[in-house]
Design a protein around this motif. Structure first.
Motif, short mmCIF file in Angstrom:
data_model
loop_
_atom_site.label_atom_id
_atom_site.label_comp_id
_atom_site.label_asym_id
_atom_site.label_seq_id
_atom_site.Cartn_x
_atom_site.Cartn_y
_atom_site.Cartn_z
N THR A 110 0.87 -1.15 -0.04
CA THR A 110 0.06 -0.04 -0.11
C THR A 110 0.95 1.41 0.02
OG1 THR A 110 -1.60 -1.09 1.27
CG2 THR A 110 -1.88 1.20 1.26
N LEU A 111 1.83 1.24 1.01
CA LEU A 111 2.77 2.41 0.85
C LEU A 111 3.77 2.59 -0.37
CD1 LEU A 111 3.27 4.14 3.04
CD2 LEU A 111 5.25 2.87 3.78
N LEU A 112 3.98 1.54 -0.95
CA LEU A 112 4.91 1.66 -2.40
C LEU A 112 3.60 2.28 -3.40
CD1 LEU A 112 7.05 -1.47 -2.26
CD2 LEU A 112 7.55 0.99 -2.37
N ILE A 113 2.36 1.89 -3.49
CA ILE A 113 1.51 2.27 -4.32
C ILE A 113 1.21 3.75 -4.15
CG2 ILE A 113 -1.08 2.07 -5.04
CD1 ILE A 113 -0.70 -0.62 -4.43
N LEU A 114 1.07 4.26 -2.87
CA LEU A 114 0.99 5.64 -2.61
C LEU A 114 1.92 6.61 -2.85
CD1 LEU A 114 -0.98 5.23 0.74
CD2 LEU A 114 -1.94 5.94 -1.34
N ARG A 115 3.34 5.93 -2.77
CA ARG A 115 4.33 6.67 -3.23
C ARG A 115 4.40 6.67 -4.79
NH1 ARG A 115 9.69 3.49 -3.92
NH2 ARG A 115 8.23 2.53 -5.19
N ASP A 116 3.98 5.84 -5.35
CA ASP A 116 4.01 5.78 -6.99
C ASP A 116 3.05 6.78 -7.51
OD1 ASP A 116 6.10 4.02 -6.96
OD2 ASP A 116 4.73 2.21 -7.60
N LEU A 117 1.95 6.60 -6.90
CA LEU A 117 0.97 7.59 -7.23
C LEU A 117 1.10 8.81 -6.98
CD1 LEU A 117 -2.18 7.44 -8.00
CD2 LEU A 117 -2.77 7.42 -5.77
N MET A 118 1.55 9.28 -5.85
CA MET A 118 1.55 10.63 -5.53
C MET A 118 2.95 11.27 -5.83
SD MET A 118 -1.21 11.40 -2.52
CE MET A 118 -0.73 10.23 -1.29
N LEU A 119 3.83 10.59 -5.27
CA LEU A 119 5.46 11.07 -5.54
C LEU A 119 6.15 10.97 -7.23
CD1 LEU A 119 6.94 10.64 -2.14
CD2 LEU A 119 5.85 12.61 -3.08
N LYS A 120 5.58 9.76 -7.68
CA LYS A 120 6.17 9.36 -8.90
C LYS A 120 5.17 9.84 -10.01
CE LYS A 120 9.51 5.57 -7.76
NZ LYS A 120 9.93 4.48 -8.19
N LYS A 121 4.01 10.13 -9.48
CA LYS A 121 2.92 10.27 -10.36
C LYS A 121 2.42 9.23 -11.49
CE LYS A 121 5.04 14.76 -9.86
NZ LYS A 121 6.34 15.09 -10.25
N LEU A 122 2.50 8.06 -10.89
CA LEU A 122 2.04 7.04 -11.87
C LEU A 122 0.75 7.02 -11.68
CD1 LEU A 122 4.82 4.36 -11.20
CD2 LEU A 122 4.99 6.16 -12.70
N GLN A 123 -0.13 6.42 -12.89
CA GLN A 123 -1.40 6.31 -12.73
C GLN A 123 -2.01 4.98 -13.12
OE1 GLN A 123 -3.46 9.46 -14.47
NE2 GLN A 123 -1.77 10.60 -15.43
N THR A 124 -1.55 4.19 -13.77
CA THR A 124 -2.34 3.06 -14.10
C THR A 124 -1.80 1.82 -13.64
OG1 THR A 124 -0.66 2.39 -16.15
CG2 THR A 124 -2.36 4.12 -16.47
N PHE A 125 -2.47 0.63 -13.70
CA PHE A 125 -2.14 -0.57 -13.24
C PHE A 125 -0.71 -1.03 -13.61
CE2 PHE A 125 -2.56 -5.27 -12.77
CZ PHE A 125 -3.39 -5.15 -11.61
N LYS A 126 -0.78 -0.78 -15.00
CA LYS A 126 0.61 -1.48 -15.56
C LYS A 126 1.85 -0.45 -15.04
CE LYS A 126 2.40 -3.67 -19.35
NZ LYS A 126 3.78 -3.24 -19.03
N GLN A 127 1.75 0.74 -14.79
CA GLN A 127 2.66 1.59 -14.34
C GLN A 127 3.28 0.95 -12.89
OE1 GLN A 127 1.11 5.50 -15.08
NE2 GLN A 127 2.53 5.63 -16.79
N PHE A 128 2.16 0.96 -12.10
CA PHE A 128 2.33 0.28 -10.95
C PHE A 128 3.28 -1.03 -11.00
CE2 PHE A 128 -1.56 2.69 -9.39
CZ PHE A 128 -0.83 3.94 -9.36
#
Lengths: 138, 138
Positions: free
Chosen positions: B27-45
């Motif tokens: 969960t933490l990694l996803i939140l980082r990816d989402l908000m700090l790395k600005k990733l958006q899609t399933f594939k990007q995660f």
DNA sequence: CAGGATCCGTTTCGATACTG
DNA sequence: CAGTATCGAAACGGATCCTG
């Protein structure tokens, strides 16, 4: 053995987050108990609200020591008792803990001690400094 | 069965921390990816550094939606793609993420992108506001 | 092909009982 | 009080399948 580098560079910027610590529920609770609730002993952690299993508590305390985040020492008063203290590295986690508590107070409907929350909000830096002082790292 | 009686010790001072979120590595990694790395899609995660299994990723994204931290929407450009965005509640996690990243940069020996770290350190509030703006919650 | 569900062998976790 | 041993339960990873 010459199996070389794992090359996990799938992506650009690592932006690492300390998963050993933040990725684990119990570790986080222990750190909160240690630094915000000022608990010190095995027993106190054990009795602190959420019921943590003794083996888990033991394991997490050990990991935290290995990572240089807490130290353990026998109490000079009662030799049976081991007291745990945060290191400088551990105290540096205070800002994280404070932000977590603030977020939780705002977004989760748990009974939060309002006085403390208010103080954290109003003077975050001061609050943290005060706690740092309390632990007086040697 | 009959595994009840949780002995919920209404302890003194709760000081709750959002364990659903912070106690979980992925969960933490996803939140980082989402908000700090600005990733958006399933594939990007999925492709973002640490290799997360699809079932786990799916599960965590669902949980985050249920908790009102992210929303999902089909891309208007490519209907196959689902894009994930933080909600206001999710954006309120930014201070926590920033503190975690700063702590990790200071105390773990991982390659951190220095420019970003420097900016976070120098102007934490500005950095957070900038990110908030970027996501422009409706 | 993107998102995600399902099955399954393996690892890790954690609730008790027990010990120094 | 502080910590280990045991052992079932849960989570994980990985492959595979499904649906637009």
């Amino acid at each position: 053995m010459t199996r070389n580098a794992p090359i996990r560079r799938r992506s650009d910027c690592p932006l690492s987050i300390g998963l050993e610590i933040f990725g684990d529920k119990w570790t986080l609770l222990i750190l909160r108990d240690l630094m915000l609730k000022k608990l010190q002993t095995f027993k106190q952690f054990q009795d602190s609200g959420e019921s943590i299993a003794t083996n888990v508590l033991s394991d997490r305390l050990e990991r935290l020591q290995k990572q240089g985040i807490v130290t353990a020492a026998r109490s000079s008063v009662d030799a049976r008792v081991v007291t745990y203290h945060p290191t400088a590295k551990g105290l540096d986690l205070l800002p994280v803990l404070v932000e977590i508590v603030l977020w939780s107070a705002r977004h989760e409907k748990t009974a939060a001690p309002p006085k403390l929350i208010e103080k954290m909000t109003r003077d975050k830096e001061g609050f943290i400094q005060e706690l740092r002082g309390r632990f007086s790292v040697s």
